[in-house]
Design a protein around this motif. Structure first.
Motif, PDB file in Angstrom:
ATOM      1  N   ALA A 194       0.953  -1.169   0.085  1.00  0.00           N
ATOM      2  CA  ALA A 194      -0.065   0.039   0.111  1.00  0.00           C
ATOM      3  C   ALA A 194       0.802   1.180  -0.056  1.00  0.00           C
ATOM      4  O   ALA A 194       0.467   2.079  -0.783  1.00  0.00           O
ATOM      5  CB  ALA A 194      -0.800  -0.019   1.131  1.00  0.00           C
ATOM      6  N   ASN A 195       1.989   1.254   0.847  1.00  0.00           N
ATOM      7  CA  ASN A 195       2.844   2.386   0.831  1.00  0.00           C
ATOM      8  C   ASN A 195       3.404   2.469  -0.609  1.00  0.00           C
ATOM      9  O   ASN A 195       3.888   3.511  -0.882  1.00  0.00           O
ATOM     10  CB  ASN A 195       4.008   2.139   1.745  1.00  0.00           C
ATOM     11  N   ILE A 196       3.867   1.361  -1.336  1.00  0.00           N
ATOM     12  CA  ILE A 196       4.465   1.610  -2.579  1.00  0.00           C
ATOM     13  C   ILE A 196       3.524   2.187  -3.495  1.00  0.00           C
ATOM     14  O   ILE A 196       3.897   3.092  -4.249  1.00  0.00           O
ATOM     15  CB  ILE A 196       4.950   0.238  -3.064  1.00  0.00           C
ATOM     16  N   LEU A 197       2.260   1.726  -3.439  1.00  0.00           N
ATOM     17  CA  LEU A 197       1.065   2.250  -4.568  1.00  0.00           C
ATOM     18  C   LEU A 197       0.901   3.889  -4.048  1.00  0.00           C
ATOM     19  O   LEU A 197       0.962   4.709  -5.358  1.00  0.00           O
ATOM     20  CB  LEU A 197       0.005   1.542  -4.242  1.00  0.00           C
ATOM     21  N   TRP A 198       1.113   3.901  -2.922  1.00  0.00           N
ATOM     22  CA  TRP A 198       0.985   5.599  -2.441  1.00  0.00           C
ATOM     23  C   TRP A 198       2.011   6.469  -3.355  1.00  0.00           C
ATOM     24  O   TRP A 198       1.992   7.472  -3.880  1.00  0.00           O
ATOM     25  CB  TRP A 198       0.984   5.811  -1.037  1.00  0.00           C
ATOM     26  N   THR A 199       3.408   5.765  -3.039  1.00  0.00           N
ATOM     27  CA  THR A 199       4.391   6.743  -3.613  1.00  0.00           C
ATOM     28  C   THR A 199       4.310   6.854  -5.272  1.00  0.00           C
ATOM     29  O   THR A 199       4.656   7.653  -5.715  1.00  0.00           O
ATOM     30  CB  THR A 199       5.756   5.919  -3.411  1.00  0.00           C
ATOM     31  N   ILE A 200       3.828   5.434  -6.025  1.00  0.00           N
ATOM     32  CA  ILE A 200       3.851   5.621  -7.095  1.00  0.00           C
ATOM     33  C   ILE A 200       2.582   6.766  -7.782  1.00  0.00           C
ATOM     34  O   ILE A 200       3.096   7.452  -8.657  1.00  0.00           O
ATOM     35  CB  ILE A 200       3.295   4.407  -7.935  1.00  0.00           C
ATOM     36  N   VAL A 201       1.502   6.898  -7.007  1.00  0.00           N
ATOM     37  CA  VAL A 201       0.633   7.903  -7.433  1.00  0.00           C
ATOM     38  C   VAL A 201       1.222   9.340  -7.116  1.00  0.00           C
ATOM     39  O   VAL A 201       1.154  10.142  -8.143  1.00  0.00           O
ATOM     40  CB  VAL A 201      -0.603   7.912  -6.455  1.00  0.00           C
ATOM     41  N   TYR A 202       1.480   9.660  -6.002  1.00  0.00           N
ATOM     42  CA  TYR A 202       2.096  11.168  -5.844  1.00  0.00           C
ATOM     43  C   TYR A 202       3.280  11.234  -6.541  1.00  0.00           C
ATOM     44  O   TYR A 202       3.441  12.721  -7.002  1.00  0.00           O
ATOM     45  CB  TYR A 202       2.194  11.566  -4.320  1.00  0.00           C
ATOM     46  N   ASP A 203       4.272  10.728  -6.787  1.00  0.00           N
ATOM     47  CA  ASP A 203       5.404  10.772  -7.524  1.00  0.00           C
ATOM     48  C   ASP A 203       5.012  10.877  -9.187  1.00  0.00           C
ATOM     49  O   ASP A 203       5.872  11.838  -9.662  1.00  0.00           O
ATOM     50  CB  ASP A 203       6.605  10.120  -7.146  1.00  0.00           C
ATOM     51  N   THR A 204       4.181  10.289  -9.500  1.00  0.00           N
ATOM     52  CA  THR A 204       3.872  10.524 -10.762  1.00  0.00           C
ATOM     53  C   THR A 204       3.078  11.562 -11.170  1.00  0.00           C
ATOM     54  O   THR A 204       3.456  12.486 -12.305  1.00  0.00           O
ATOM     55  CB  THR A 204       3.106   9.181 -11.281  1.00  0.00           C
ATOM     56  N   ILE A 205       2.106  11.943 -10.236  1.00  0.00           N
ATOM     57  CA  ILE A 205       1.702  13.490 -10.550  1.00  0.00           C
ATOM     58  C   ILE A 205       2.500  14.305 -10.175  1.00  0.00           C
ATOM     59  O   ILE A 205       2.225  15.505 -11.060  1.00  0.00           O
ATOM     60  CB  ILE A 205       0.319  13.419  -9.435  1.00  0.00           C
TER      61      ILE A 205
END
Length: 359
Positions: A233-244
């Protein structure tokens, strides 16, 4: 048109340019190329924290990003989440003062960890940074700090954090070594893959394993399944905010040859982010079920994180760099606070039960 200067106290650098070529500045004996000669040259900050520092200190403070707290939250929140999760799965809930002490020690440690990671990244990316408008004034890119000096500064920050690391259990040192190596490797990922954000998620999420070990437990023991769910869940959070966040530089990144998920999914980023947020919510639910957490976790963490991610993804304007930057900062206090709030509630619930002799 003028070339980039290194600071207000530096002598005016000599430049050469043609109508079709970027300007070349000679700063402190080093050639630096200005790919944006039509834009204002660098000058030291006149307001804020950095303006209070001696001029020679400013480039190093900028390498540490001490004036930009958003990135610090990316480092520190996973450790807060890990601390509270570890407290929830402990056989005997640790005392609140123990958790406060751990959080307090991790605060300066993460300042140094983030500073070292950013300094290393700026050094490795200096040629890219000169080609990206938002990054062109970073200290190494503009020539204010040499490549060698930046490497020395990276090592100095790591050395400063070492005594703090020595205060943690032995197993924490292995997890921190893995974290550091992952951050070091991340700097090269944007050269070889369009998915550097996915790689970046691992060193951030690895904080979970560090915190479990910090409280004297085995990360891959009895609670392996919920731990891995929260890790994901933490990995997915990072992917979302860093992609944006990367949408700020999408045009310059493409010209410079920088790869990333913002470029790969430029026309479907919100759809991708929404799908990842749904997967994140599923993982958080599984974490709670497998760890036998109570309703306060499901409302506080699952509910709040899901709502905060939905608000973030819906509200951010991907075509507006200011919106991407502002939401990068603000979402940590929405999503990160949701993570921590539910776990904190679960911890206090278990602590109360333990004191009452229920467990």
């Amino acid at each position: 048109m003028t070339a980039i200067a290194t600071s207000r106290h530096a002598s005016t650098p000599s430049t050469t340019e043609t109508a079709s070529q970027p300007a070349v500045a000679i700063a402190h004996g080093r050639n630096t190329v200005n790919f944006f000669p039509h834009l204002p040259t660098y000058s030291d900050p006149k307001t804020g924290l950095l303006s209070k520092l001696p001029s020679k200190w400013i480039p190093y403070a900028q390498l540490m990003r001490i004036d930009r707290p958003g990135g610090f939250y990316a480092f520190y929140f996973p450790y807060l989440i890990g601390t509270m999760y570890s407290a929830c799965i402990a056989l005997t809930p640790p005392k609140p003062l123990t958790l406060l002490s751990l959080a307090a020690i991790l605060l300066p440690f993460n300042i140094l960890l983030r500073g070292a990671a950013c300094t290393w990244n700026d050094n490795v990316d200096q040629d890219f940074d000169r080609r990206v408008e938002r990054c062109r004034h970073r200290p190494v890119a503009r020539g204010a700090v040499s490549t060698t000096a930046a490497h020395v500064f990276t090592l100095a920050q790591m050395a400063a954090g070492y005594p703090v690391l020595m205060s943690f259990p032995e197993k924490c040192k292995l997890h921190m070594l893995i974290t550091v190596l992952l951050f070091a490797a991340y700097a090269f990922m944007k050269r070889i893959t369009y998915y550097p954000q996915a790689f970046l998620g691992f060193p951030f999420a690895w904080a979970l394993f560090f915190c479990i070990a910090a409280l004297g437990m085995e990360p891959f023991g009895e609670h392996t399944a919920p731990t891995l769910a929260l890790f994901g869940a933490n990995i997915l959070w990072t992917i979302v905010y860093d992609t944006i966040y990367a949408h700020q530089d999408i045009a310059d990144d493409e010209k410079a040859g920088v790869k990333g998920m913002a470029l790969r999914f430029r026309n479907s980023t919100k759809l991708l982010a929404s799908l990842l947020a749904v997967c994140q919510a599923v993982l958080l639910v599984l974490c709670g079920l497998w760890a036998d957490f109570g309703m306060v976790y499901f409302v506080g963490t699952v509910g709040c994180v899901t709502a905060a991610m939905a608000c973030y993804i819906y509200s951010v304007d991907l075509k507006n760099p200011e919106s991407c930057g502002a939401w990068f900062h603000d979402q940590f206090w929405l999503v990160g606070a949701g993570f921590v709030a539910g776990l904190m509630g679960e911890y206090f619930s278990r602590l109360a039960e333990h004191r009452d002799g229920v467990v």
